[in-house]
Design a protein around this motif. Structure first.
Motif, PDB file in Angstrom:
ATOM      1  N   CYS A  31       0.862  -1.184   0.000  1.00 25.82           N
ATOM      2  CA  CYS A  31       0.000   0.000   0.000  1.00 25.82           C
ATOM      3  C   CYS A  31       0.899   1.235   0.000  1.00 25.82           C
ATOM      4  CB  CYS A  31      -0.914   0.001   1.207  1.00 25.82           C
ATOM      5  SG  CYS A  31      -2.014   1.421   1.229  1.00 25.82           S
ATOM      6  N   ILE A  32       0.712   2.089  -0.997  1.00 21.25           N
ATOM      7  CA  ILE A  32       1.504   3.312  -1.101  1.00 21.25           C
ATOM      8  C   ILE A  32       0.810   4.465  -0.391  1.00 21.25           C
ATOM      9  CG2 ILE A  32       2.488   5.003  -2.701  1.00 21.25           C
ATOM     10  CD1 ILE A  32       3.947   2.330  -2.690  1.00 21.25           C
ATOM     11  N   GLY A  33      -0.508   4.543  -0.492  1.00 19.61           N
ATOM     12  CA  GLY A  33      -1.210   5.611   0.203  1.00 19.61           C
ATOM     13  C   GLY A  33      -2.693   5.628  -0.108  1.00 19.61           C
ATOM     14  N   ILE A  34      -3.409   6.393   0.712  1.00 19.31           N
ATOM     15  CA  ILE A  34      -4.848   6.553   0.541  1.00 19.31           C
ATOM     16  C   ILE A  34      -5.173   8.028   0.359  1.00 19.31           C
ATOM     17  CG2 ILE A  34      -5.369   4.494   1.898  1.00 19.31           C
ATOM     18  CD1 ILE A  34      -6.158   6.314   4.210  1.00 19.31           C
ATOM     19  N   ASP A  35      -6.394   8.286  -0.032  1.00 18.30           N
ATOM     20  CA  ASP A  35      -6.887   9.647  -0.191  1.00 18.30           C
ATOM     21  C   ASP A  35      -6.614  10.421   1.103  1.00 18.30           C
ATOM     22  OD1 ASP A  35      -8.406  11.977  -0.431  1.00 18.30           O
ATOM     23  OD2 ASP A  35     -10.228  10.954  -1.056  1.00 18.30           O
ATOM     24  N   PRO A  36      -5.907  11.560   1.016  1.00 14.32           N
ATOM     25  CA  PRO A  36      -5.588  12.302   2.232  1.00 14.32           C
ATOM     26  C   PRO A  36      -6.814  12.867   2.939  1.00 14.32           C
ATOM     27  CG  PRO A  36      -4.943  13.558   0.301  1.00 14.32           C
ATOM     28  CD  PRO A  36      -5.366  12.197  -0.176  1.00 14.32           C
ATOM     29  N   ASP A  37      -7.941  12.945   2.251  1.00 10.96           N
ATOM     30  CA  ASP A  37      -9.171  13.442   2.865  1.00 10.96           C
ATOM     31  C   ASP A  37     -10.143  12.313   3.183  1.00 10.96           C
ATOM     32  OD1 ASP A  37      -8.129  15.965   2.578  1.00 10.96           O
ATOM     33  OD2 ASP A  37      -9.427  16.536   0.917  1.00 10.96           O
ATOM     34  N   THR A  38      -9.625  11.110   3.353  1.00 15.29           N
ATOM     35  CA  THR A  38     -10.477   9.942   3.558  1.00 15.29           C
ATOM     36  C   THR A  38     -11.204   9.962   4.895  1.00 15.29           C
ATOM     37  OG1 THR A  38     -10.548   7.547   3.555  1.00 15.29           O
ATOM     38  CG2 THR A  38      -8.629   8.528   4.574  1.00 15.29           C
ATOM     39  N   ASP A  39     -12.327   9.259   4.904  1.00 11.18           N
ATOM     40  CA  ASP A  39     -13.047   9.027   6.162  1.00 11.18           C
ATOM     41  C   ASP A  39     -12.700   7.645   6.715  1.00 11.18           C
ATOM     42  OD1 ASP A  39     -14.375   7.253   4.496  1.00 11.18           O
ATOM     43  OD2 ASP A  39     -16.320   8.246   4.660  1.00 11.18           O
ATOM     44  N   ARG A  40     -11.758   6.970   6.069  1.00 12.12           N
ATOM     45  CA  ARG A  40     -11.260   5.634   6.421  1.00 12.12           C
ATOM     46  C   ARG A  40     -12.298   4.527   6.208  1.00 12.12           C
ATOM     47  NH1 ARG A  40      -5.743   5.579   7.051  1.00 12.12           N
ATOM     48  NH2 ARG A  40      -5.111   7.502   8.026  1.00 12.12           N
ATOM     49  N   ASP A  41     -13.458   4.877   5.647  1.00 12.96           N
ATOM     50  CA  ASP A  41     -14.458   3.867   5.305  1.00 12.96           C
ATOM     51  C   ASP A  41     -14.571   3.699   3.795  1.00 12.96           C
ATOM     52  OD1 ASP A  41     -15.249   3.174   7.907  1.00 12.96           O
ATOM     53  OD2 ASP A  41     -16.603   4.878   8.012  1.00 12.96           O
ATOM     54  N   HIS A  42     -14.457   4.775   3.057  1.00 13.24           N
ATOM     55  CA  HIS A  42     -14.602   4.763   1.601  1.00 13.24           C
ATOM     56  C   HIS A  42     -13.452   5.572   1.028  1.00 13.24           C
ATOM     57  CE1 HIS A  42     -18.648   4.364   3.367  1.00 13.24           C
ATOM     58  NE2 HIS A  42     -18.707   3.368   2.500  1.00 13.24           N
ATOM     59  N   CYS A  43     -12.299   4.944   0.918  1.00 14.47           N
ATOM     60  CA  CYS A  43     -11.108   5.714   0.582  1.00 14.47           C
ATOM     61  C   CYS A  43     -10.392   5.191  -0.648  1.00 14.47           C
ATOM     62  CB  CYS A  43     -10.153   5.741   1.761  1.00 14.47           C
ATOM     63  SG  CYS A  43      -9.928   4.169   2.576  1.00 14.47           S
ATOM     64  N   PRO A  44     -10.272   6.026  -1.689  1.00 14.81           N
ATOM     65  CA  PRO A  44      -9.427   5.643  -2.808  1.00 14.81           C
ATOM     66  C   PRO A  44      -8.016   5.320  -2.311  1.00 14.81           C
ATOM     67  CG  PRO A  44     -10.763   7.516  -3.408  1.00 14.81           C
ATOM     68  CD  PRO A  44     -10.940   7.310  -1.925  1.00 14.81           C
ATOM     69  N   THR A  45      -7.441   4.272  -2.852  1.00 19.41           N
ATOM     70  CA  THR A  45      -6.154   3.760  -2.385  1.00 19.41           C
ATOM     71  C   THR A  45      -5.291   3.366  -3.584  1.00 19.41           C
ATOM     72  OG1 THR A  45      -7.313   2.881  -0.442  1.00 19.41           O
ATOM     73  CG2 THR A  45      -5.106   2.027  -0.857  1.00 19.41           C
ATOM     74  N   VAL A  46      -3.968   3.453  -3.408  1.00 16.03           N
ATOM     75  CA  VAL A  46      -3.029   3.047  -4.449  1.00 16.03           C
ATOM     76  C   VAL A  46      -2.056   2.028  -3.858  1.00 16.03           C
ATOM     77  CG1 VAL A  46      -1.249   3.820  -6.069  1.00 16.03           C
ATOM     78  CG2 VAL A  46      -3.170   5.334  -5.527  1.00 16.03           C
ATOM     79  N   TRP A  47      -1.869   0.934  -4.596  1.00 18.43           N
ATOM     80  CA  TRP A  47      -0.907  -0.103  -4.227  1.00 18.43           C
ATOM     81  C   TRP A  47       0.069  -0.311  -5.379  1.00 18.43           C
ATOM     82  CZ3 TRP A  47      -6.163  -0.723  -3.651  1.00 18.43           C
ATOM     83  CH2 TRP A  47      -6.658  -0.996  -2.377  1.00 18.43           C
ATOM     84  N   THR A  48       1.197  -0.946  -5.091  1.00 15.14           N
ATOM     85  CA  THR A  48       2.101  -1.425  -6.134  1.00 15.14           C
ATOM     86  C   THR A  48       2.223  -2.934  -5.986  1.00 15.14           C
ATOM     87  OG1 THR A  48       4.071  -1.113  -4.740  1.00 15.14           O
ATOM     88  CG2 THR A  48       3.474   0.701  -6.231  1.00 15.14           C
ATOM     89  N   ASP A  49       2.455  -3.588  -7.120  1.00 18.95           N
ATOM     90  CA  ASP A  49       2.741  -5.020  -7.147  1.00 18.95           C
ATOM     91  C   ASP A  49       4.158  -5.154  -7.684  1.00 18.95           C
ATOM     92  OD1 ASP A  49       3.137  -7.694  -7.938  1.00 18.95           O
ATOM     93  OD2 ASP A  49       0.991  -7.979  -8.299  1.00 18.95           O
ATOM     94  N   LYS A  50       5.084  -5.432  -6.798  1.00 22.94           N
ATOM     95  CA  LYS A  50       6.499  -5.501  -7.158  1.00 22.94           C
ATOM     96  C   LYS A  50       6.774  -6.572  -8.200  1.00 22.94           C
ATOM     97  CE  LYS A  50      11.083  -6.090  -5.147  1.00 22.94           C
ATOM     98  NZ  LYS A  50      11.836  -6.343  -3.928  1.00 22.94           N
ATOM     99  N   GLU A  51       6.175  -7.744  -8.039  1.00 25.38           N
ATOM    100  CA  GLU A  51       6.436  -8.852  -8.951  1.00 25.38           C
ATOM    101  C   GLU A  51       5.949  -8.573 -10.366  1.00 25.38           C
ATOM    102  OE1 GLU A  51       4.806 -12.407  -7.269  1.00 25.38           O
ATOM    103  OE2 GLU A  51       6.005 -12.219  -5.456  1.00 25.38           O
ATOM    104  N   LYS A  52       4.764  -8.027 -10.489  1.00 22.64           N
ATOM    105  CA  LYS A  52       4.189  -7.775 -11.815  1.00 22.64           C
ATOM    106  C   LYS A  52       4.524  -6.389 -12.352  1.00 22.64           C
ATOM    107  CE  LYS A  52       0.394 -10.995 -11.432  1.00 22.64           C
ATOM    108  NZ  LYS A  52      -1.040 -11.210 -11.580  1.00 22.64           N
ATOM    109  N   GLN A  53       5.145  -5.552 -11.504  1.00 23.90           N
ATOM    110  CA  GLN A  53       5.462  -4.179 -11.897  1.00 23.90           C
ATOM    111  C   GLN A  53       4.203  -3.441 -12.348  1.00 23.90           C
ATOM    112  OE1 GLN A  53       8.908  -2.545 -11.883  1.00 23.90           O
ATOM    113  NE2 GLN A  53       8.541  -3.980 -10.228  1.00 23.90           N
TER     114      GLN A  53
END
Length: 86
Positions: A5-27
């Motif tokens: 997990c790289i990060g979530i929406d900085p204005d999140t309510d922690r229930d419905h939050c856009p999020t970004v991940w990376t997959d190292k193996e698949k790049q």
């Protein structure tokens, strides 16, 4: 799968939050976002250079512009091969 997990929406309510991940193996980058309404999907499909509608194996999602720094961090992590970049 080596997801980070790289990060979530900085204005999140922690229930419905856009999020970004990376997959190292698949790049690859993975995104969680809001589903657009049918009219927005149709507009995206009409403006796309691809043929036809969005396939069942793909999705259009909404990510707030305020997440640009998080997306940049994810891009940097994949580009450098380091999903633990913080």
């Amino acid at each position: 799968m080596a997801l980070r997990c790289i990060g979530i929406d900085p204005d999140t309510d922690r229930d419905h939050c856009p999020t970004v991940w990376t997959d190292k193996e698949k790049q690859e980058l993975l995104f969680q976002g809001w589903k657009p309404d049918a009219g927005t999907v149709a507009e995206c499909e009409a403006a796309s250079p691809a043929n036809g509608s969005v396939p069942e194996t793909e999705a259009i999602i909404r990510i707030p512009a305020r997440m640009v720094p998080v997306i940049r961090k994810a891009c940097d992590a994949i580009e450098r091969g380091n999903p633990e970049l913080r």
